[in-house]
Motif scaffolding. Structure first.
Motif, short mmCIF file in Angstrom:
data_model
loop_
_atom_site.label_atom_id
_atom_site.label_comp_id
_atom_site.label_asym_id
_atom_site.label_seq_id
_atom_site.Cartn_x
_atom_site.Cartn_y
_atom_site.Cartn_z
N UNK A 143 0.86 -1.18 0.00
CA UNK A 143 0.00 0.00 0.00
C UNK A 143 0.90 1.23 0.00
N UNK A 144 0.27 2.39 0.04
CA UNK A 144 1.05 3.62 0.10
C UNK A 144 1.83 3.69 1.41
N UNK A 145 1.26 3.16 2.47
CA UNK A 145 1.88 3.29 3.78
C UNK A 145 2.67 2.11 4.28
N UNK A 146 2.57 0.94 3.59
CA UNK A 146 3.28 -0.21 4.13
C UNK A 146 3.23 -1.42 3.22
N UNK A 147 3.85 -2.50 3.71
CA UNK A 147 3.83 -3.77 3.00
C UNK A 147 3.61 -4.89 4.02
N UNK A 148 3.07 -6.00 3.54
CA UNK A 148 2.96 -7.21 4.35
C UNK A 148 3.88 -8.25 3.73
N UNK B 104 12.76 -6.34 13.27
CA UNK B 104 13.44 -5.13 12.80
C UNK B 104 12.79 -3.95 13.52
N UNK B 105 13.51 -3.36 14.45
CA UNK B 105 12.93 -2.32 15.30
C UNK B 105 13.15 -0.90 14.79
N UNK B 106 14.12 -0.73 13.91
CA UNK B 106 14.44 0.59 13.35
C UNK B 106 14.20 0.55 11.84
N UNK B 107 14.07 1.73 11.23
CA UNK B 107 13.96 1.77 9.77
C UNK B 107 15.22 1.21 9.15
N UNK B 108 15.04 0.33 8.17
CA UNK B 108 16.18 -0.21 7.41
C UNK B 108 15.91 -0.02 5.92
N UNK B 109 16.97 0.09 5.17
CA UNK B 109 16.87 0.22 3.72
C UNK B 109 16.73 -1.16 3.12
N UNK B 110 15.72 -1.32 2.24
CA UNK B 110 15.55 -2.58 1.52
C UNK B 110 15.35 -2.27 0.04
N UNK B 111 15.64 -3.26 -0.77
CA UNK B 111 15.37 -3.18 -2.20
C UNK B 111 14.27 -4.17 -2.51
N UNK C 126 13.47 1.22 -3.91
CA UNK C 126 14.23 1.41 -2.67
C UNK C 126 13.29 1.98 -1.62
N UNK C 127 13.14 1.23 -0.53
CA UNK C 127 12.23 1.62 0.54
C UNK C 127 12.96 1.58 1.88
N UNK C 128 12.48 2.34 2.82
CA UNK C 128 12.91 2.23 4.20
C UNK C 128 11.74 1.69 4.99
N UNK C 129 11.96 0.54 5.64
CA UNK C 129 10.88 -0.17 6.33
C UNK C 129 11.15 -0.27 7.82
N UNK C 130 10.05 -0.20 8.58
CA UNK C 130 10.09 -0.42 10.02
C UNK C 130 8.98 -1.40 10.35
N UNK D 151 4.56 -10.40 8.57
CA UNK D 151 4.91 -9.15 9.23
C UNK D 151 4.36 -7.97 8.46
N UNK D 152 4.05 -6.92 9.17
CA UNK D 152 3.63 -5.67 8.57
C UNK D 152 4.71 -4.63 8.79
N UNK D 153 5.04 -3.91 7.72
CA UNK D 153 6.08 -2.89 7.77
C UNK D 153 5.53 -1.55 7.32
N UNK D 154 5.92 -0.52 8.01
CA UNK D 154 5.62 0.86 7.64
C UNK D 154 6.70 1.33 6.68
N UNK D 155 6.31 2.11 5.66
CA UNK D 155 7.27 2.61 4.66
C UNK D 155 7.59 4.08 4.92
N UNK D 156 8.86 4.40 4.71
CA UNK D 156 9.31 5.80 4.73
C UNK D 156 10.13 6.03 3.46
N UNK D 157 9.93 7.17 2.84
CA UNK D 157 10.69 7.54 1.64
C UNK D 157 11.59 8.72 1.98
N UNK D 158 12.84 8.65 1.56
CA UNK D 158 13.78 9.73 1.82
C UNK D 158 13.92 10.68 0.64
#
Length: 126
Positions: A35-40, A49-56, A66-70, A87-94
């Protein structure tokens, strides 16, 4: 737990999407929906994974995102075939460009969903 959704989710399991995590050799996340806000995701091993990490993220669309997931939540699923984890992850874009690229994908998935809905409605009305 009850999770509130702000954005529509799009099933991409059929696209065989995987997210690779730098520094975690051999471990990838199988993408179930986005989704716009996350992925499952789905994995064979429990990942925390407790902090935002960079994933491809790779879909069979030949694009890389390229996403940053928490990680927000994790559930253990027991089946006859064994145990796996969702797992559900929140997405952040830099970067704005990476966000716009993600939005282009979501718009395309939305159009496909709308077309499928219209086709189902036509079939029912016959």
């Amino acid at each position: 737990m009850d999770y509130h959704r702000f954005f529509p989710r799009y099933n991409v399991f059929h696209l065989e999407g995987k997210a690779t995590i730098p520094g975690m050799q051999g471990q990838s996340l199988l993408i179930k929906d986005i989704s716009l806000g996350g992925i499952q995701t789905q994995t064979q091993n429990k990942i925390l994974i407790k902090e935002y990490i960079r994933v491809e993220l790779h879909l069979n669309t030949k694009e890389t995102y390229e996403l940053y997931l928490k990680q927000i939540w994790i559930d253990e699923v027991n089946t006859d075939q064994g145990v796996f984890f969702r797992s559900g992850f929140k997405i952040k874009f830099l970067e704005k460009e990476k966000f716009e690229k993600w939005m282009t994908l979501l718009k395309a998935l939305h159009l496909v969903r709308q077309k499928q809905k219209e086709n189902r409605e036509k079939q029912i009305s016959k």
